[in-house]
Every structure is written in C-alpha cells, then in structure tokens.
Design a protein around this motif. Structure first.
Motif, short mmCIF file in Angstrom:
data_model
loop_
_atom_site.label_atom_id
_atom_site.label_comp_id
_atom_site.label_asym_id
_atom_site.label_seq_id
_atom_site.Cartn_x
_atom_site.Cartn_y
_atom_site.Cartn_z
N GLU A 1 -1.66 13.57 2.95
CA GLU A 1 -2.39 14.84 2.78
C GLU A 1 -2.20 16.22 3.94
OE1 GLU A 1 -5.06 17.46 0.77
OE2 GLU A 1 -4.17 15.49 0.15
N GLY B 1 0.74 5.90 0.16
CA GLY B 1 -0.28 6.83 0.39
C GLY B 1 0.49 8.03 0.22
N THR B 2 0.22 8.82 -0.80
CA THR B 2 0.20 10.33 -0.90
C THR B 2 -1.33 10.95 -0.55
OG1 THR B 2 -0.06 10.37 -2.94
CG2 THR B 2 2.47 9.15 -2.42
N ASN B 3 -0.39 12.80 -0.58
CA ASN B 3 -0.85 13.48 -0.91
C ASN B 3 -2.27 13.43 -2.21
OD1 ASN B 3 0.47 15.36 -3.46
ND2 ASN B 3 1.29 15.59 -1.66
N THR C 1 5.36 10.28 0.93
CA THR C 1 4.67 8.61 1.39
C THR C 1 4.95 7.95 1.87
OG1 THR C 1 6.02 9.60 -1.46
CG2 THR C 1 5.60 6.90 -0.66
N ILE C 2 3.37 7.36 2.53
CA ILE C 2 3.63 6.28 3.67
C ILE C 2 3.58 4.90 2.51
CG2 ILE C 2 2.96 5.66 5.52
CD1 ILE C 2 1.74 8.33 5.75
N HIS D 1 -3.60 9.20 1.11
CA HIS D 1 -3.21 8.55 2.65
C HIS D 1 -3.37 10.18 3.46
CE1 HIS D 1 -1.88 7.10 5.75
NE2 HIS D 1 -1.44 6.12 5.95
N GLU E 1 -3.14 11.09 6.19
CA GLU E 1 -1.63 11.00 6.81
C GLU E 1 -0.32 11.95 6.31
OE1 GLU E 1 2.21 9.82 9.36
OE2 GLU E 1 0.73 8.21 9.36
N ARG F 1 8.62 5.71 5.95
CA ARG F 1 7.53 6.64 5.26
C ARG F 1 8.85 7.32 5.10
NH1 ARG F 1 4.16 11.66 7.98
NH2 ARG F 1 5.11 12.96 7.36
N GLN G 1 7.04 -1.39 7.56
CA GLN G 1 6.08 -0.38 6.95
C GLN G 1 7.59 0.99 6.78
OE1 GLN G 1 3.52 1.69 10.46
NE2 GLN G 1 1.65 0.61 8.98
N THR H 1 3.20 -0.31 2.68
CA THR H 1 2.75 -0.07 4.07
C THR H 1 3.51 -1.73 2.93
OG1 THR H 1 1.65 0.72 5.42
CG2 THR H 1 1.75 -1.75 5.45
N ASP I 1 1.35 -1.26 0.00
CA ASP I 1 0.18 0.03 0.15
C ASP I 1 1.02 1.29 0.45
OD1 ASP I 1 -2.91 -1.10 0.31
OD2 ASP I 1 -2.26 -2.01 1.79
#
Length: 475
Positions: free
Chosen positions: A391, A323-325, A400-401, A387, A389, A415, A413, A403, A321
C-alpha cells in the motif's frame, strides 16, 4: 492547438476547447510523425491482438457472437477473424473486439499518476484495433494507414483514461468500454480522412455511447464492453460522416463525459500531452504473459520464479500469503472461482495453478481445470489481502508481496512491482510471436497462415492493401 489557446476555467468543470484540441491532434497527425520506436512497440501489440482474436474465436462468446451476426443479415466487406464471415464494419469491430478481450489476455495501459491504479486504466488494443481493421479493410487501406489510425486511437483512449478522475474506475465504470469508444472513433475517422468538425461530431456521438460496468467482470459482458466500444466508435463515425449533429464540447462540458462519468478530470493529462510522449513510449503498454487480469501478473511472475528457484512442490505447501495495495483486491474479486472467467480475476487461482502446473496459459484457464479437486484444495491455502508495504509503495505500481510457508517450517518470500511483458521487463517481437503462435494453435488455426501473419505484421509498413493480411485471418 497549443495550451495557450485553451481557457482553463476550472480543471474539474470546464476547459474550453478540449474536445477540439483532441480532434485537432488526430486530424493533423501524419505517419511520418511516428518514430521507429513507436512503430515497433505498436507492431507487438497489433500482432498480440490478432492472435488473441484467433483464440477468442473459439471461446463460447465467439460462438455466440457469430450466431448473433448470422441472424442479422449484415453481409459486408470486413472480416470476423477466425471465421469465414464477412460483415459490415461495425459488426466486425464488435466481433473482433469481443474476441481480443475474450480471454483477458490482451495488452494493458499503464498509469502515470500516482493516484491511479497501475495497469487499471484501459486495454488499449481491444477497442482501437478492431475498428481500425474493419475500416481499413473496407477501404483497402495500406499498412501505414492502419498503423497511423491504430496509434491515434490508442493515444486518444489512453490520454482520456489518464485524465478522468480515478473515481470513474473505482466506482464501477470499465474504462475499456467507456474510453475505448473514443479510440475507435478516432481510428475510423482518421482512415476516412475526416475534417476537424466532422471528427468533433464523431467524438460527440461516441461519448454518448460509452458504457461498461465492472460488476460484470468475470462474465462474458467484460469482453462485450470491448467489442461494443469498438463498434460504437464505428457507428459514431458513420453518423458523423452523414452530418449527424452533436455537441462540440463532449469531453469538457459540465454535463459532458468527464463530469458525468468521473466527477472531474485533470486537463493537464491531455493538453499538449497527446503524442508528447506517446503512451506506447512512456509509461508504456504491458503485454500479458498469462490470460488473466493484469493485476495478477507481477505476483504470477514472482511466484513462477520462486517455484523454479526453490523447486517448490505442491505437496510441500502449507500456506501462501499474497499482499497488495487496496485497489487490487477491489478488482480481483473472485476468491473461490467457479469457472474460467471468474478465475481470471482470482489471485488465489492464479497462485494455485502455478504451484500445481508451473504454467498458466489458455489450457489452464478452463472450467474443467478451475473446478478440479486439487485446484480447489490448493486455492484454500492461498490467502489474499492488503499488505501495508504494498500500500505504501503507491498505486502507480502493482506491488505484490508473497510468502510461501512450507510444511517443514521453511518460509520463502518474494516481491515484484511489475510482471513479464511490462515495459520494465518487456517482451521482444519474437516473444510476442511465440505467444501469437500459442493463440493460433489454441484456435487450431492453419499454421502456415499463422507464420505468414507474423511476417506481415513485422513489415506492416510495406503492405499496400490490408486485405492481404486479413486473408490470412479468415477461413
């Protein structure tokens, strides 16, 4: 021109004298104004650009550009890097701009404002350097003259990109193609020693040629934007020098560049900010470690770190996974890429190839690799989205997060806000030289010439005629 000399009627409609303010900065600048820190930062990006032009010369786009130029009968004094072609400066600027941006491996301007997407303003070297090189070679200019023109081009481009309303990029304009035209015009105008009024007219001509739409990301048109912006800047200087007339307020007028292309602008990003500080110094320019969109790089830097630290094997991975803004998926639009150009704008491919190969260089970004069955299968395990966080961290970062869920139930995990090559984790000149050699090798370039180029750029201020450098970039 000081800020007090400018009447600010409305920051989103008209600021009298803004185009003249920018032109005055260019005409007044001297080589002695450039600090040692600035010059050394610029040398890394110049070397990087030259290497990328060599690598780009063996891309399909490079072949097609040379095919086009051979049909133009445009023989001249300027080198098409990576070939034996000598053409008119405008065409050399076009060819080398396309080459530098062909692999999406070139440097990236970083944003100041939190309402702007960090790393999504412009690619500063791709429009500025080819135009400066072409004009410098045609005139037999020195290394110092080249560096001054290049830095002025980059500075103008970056400050204009910083000032325009973010809607410019968000709604589809490619800022390298639009703002880059002003970079090329500024660089060529400086090398030709234009007076203030001639330079203002060069900007007027440049602004009406600025173009580039992001819908073409993932195709050959993206590097075309960089080449055309560089060429358009040369054309603008050509016509201004002949006496071509234009508006004197191209940037700030209600029907000018900022209003038409962005809907508005922030004049405080330009007024008394040109060279104060220089963009190269703060917030900096990022040199790419991978030939993909800059927004992939924090995640790629972190993923590679995670793979090495935990010795992650491809067969262990169940799901990833990322996640980013919200602005990052808006640019990284290819979730199931079918070719190398789409893969450059695919977070899924970039994560997958690192998991499979533990590297992501020019050799990995090919159609053959992108469509390999194991790559296609690994891409299916990567899930990319917004994600909360990331954002919340703001658009002035590329948070960029990641997992990684393994088949044994373990989750790993990581970041990252910035990638390798960014001002927060910069490349040294020697690291930039290592990347340059990789590009030269990819182009099957003469390595004796390649080593000589590294040393020429390292001491660029001592080169009396830039033709000595261009000889090593020509067959």
């Amino acid at each position: 021109m000081a800020a007090a000399d400018i009447q600010n009627r409305n920051a989103f409609e008209e600021v009298e004298g803004l185009t003249r303010h920018v032109a005055q900065f260019v005409t007044d600048a001297r080589y002695e104004d450039l600090s040692e820190e600035l010059l050394e930062l610029g040398k890394k990006s110049i070397l990087d650009g030259l290497g990328l032009a060599l690598a780009g010369s063996v891309a399909k786009s490079g072949e097609l550009v040379r095919q086009y130029l051979n049909g133009q009968g445009a023989n001249g004094p300027a080198t098409v890097i990576g070939s034996s072609l000598k053409v008119q400066p405008r065409f050399a600027a076009f060819a080398n701009g396309v080459g530098i941006h062909a692999d999406d491996y070139d440097d990236t301007q970083l944003a100041v404002g939190k309402d702007r997407v960090y790393g999504l303003l412009t690619h500063p070297t791709a429009p500025a350097l080819p135009a400066a090189l072409a004009a410098a070679e045609a005139r037999g200019a020195s290394g110092r003259e080249l560096m001054l023109a290049y830095h002025l081009g980059v500075e103008v481009e970056c400050k204009i990109a910083e000032a325009i309303d973010p809607r410019h990029y968000q709604h589809g304009f490619h800022a390298t193609g639009t703002c880059g035209t002003f970079a090329a015009a500024a660089a060529v105008s400086k090398l030709r020693h234009f007076d203030l009024d001639t330079l203002i007219r060069a900007f007027g001509c440049a602004g009406s040629q600025s173009a580039g739409l992001r819908e073409n990301f993932g195709t050959m048109m993206k590097p075309f934007h960089a080449g055309r912006s560089s060429e358009s800047g040369v054309v603008a200087a050509d016509f201004a020098e002949m006496g071509w007339t234009t508006t004197e307020k191209l940037l700030e007028a209600p029907r000018g560049f900022f209003r038409a292309a962005g809907g508005g602008f922030d004049s405080t990003a330009i007024i008394d900010k040109l060279g104060a500080p220089w963009t190269f110094v703060s917030p900096g320019v990022s040199i790419k470690p991978h030939p993909s969109g800059s927004l992939t790089h924090p995640g790629m830097t972190e993923m590679l770190k995670m793979i090495r630290e935990h010795d992650i094997k491809p067969e262990q991975v169940e799901r990833v996974d990322v996640g980013t803004n919200q602005n990052m998926p808006n640019a990284l639009i290819h979730h199931q890429p079918r070719n190398e150009l789409q893969a450059k704008f695919s977070m899924e491919f970039c994560m997958a190839i690192l998991l499979l190969e533990r590297r992501a260089g020019l050799e990995e970004f090919t159609d053959e690799v992108v469509t390999r069955p194991d790559v296609v299968e690994m891409i299916k395990r990567v899930h990319f989205g917004v994600h909360p966080e990331a954002e919340a961290a703001g658009y002035d970062k590329m948070t960029t997060i990641i997992t990684v869920k393994l088949r044994n139930g373990q989750s790993i995990q990581g970041r990252a806000d910035f990638g390798k090559g960014s001002p927060a984790n910069p490349m040294t000149y020697d690291e930039a030289a290592e990347k340059f050699l990789g590009c030269a090798s990819f182009a099957k370039w003469n390595m004796t010439k390649a080593e000589a180029i590294i040393e020429q750029v390292r001491s660029l201020e001592h080169i009396e005629n830039i033709k000595a450098l261009m000889a090593n970039l020509s067959e």
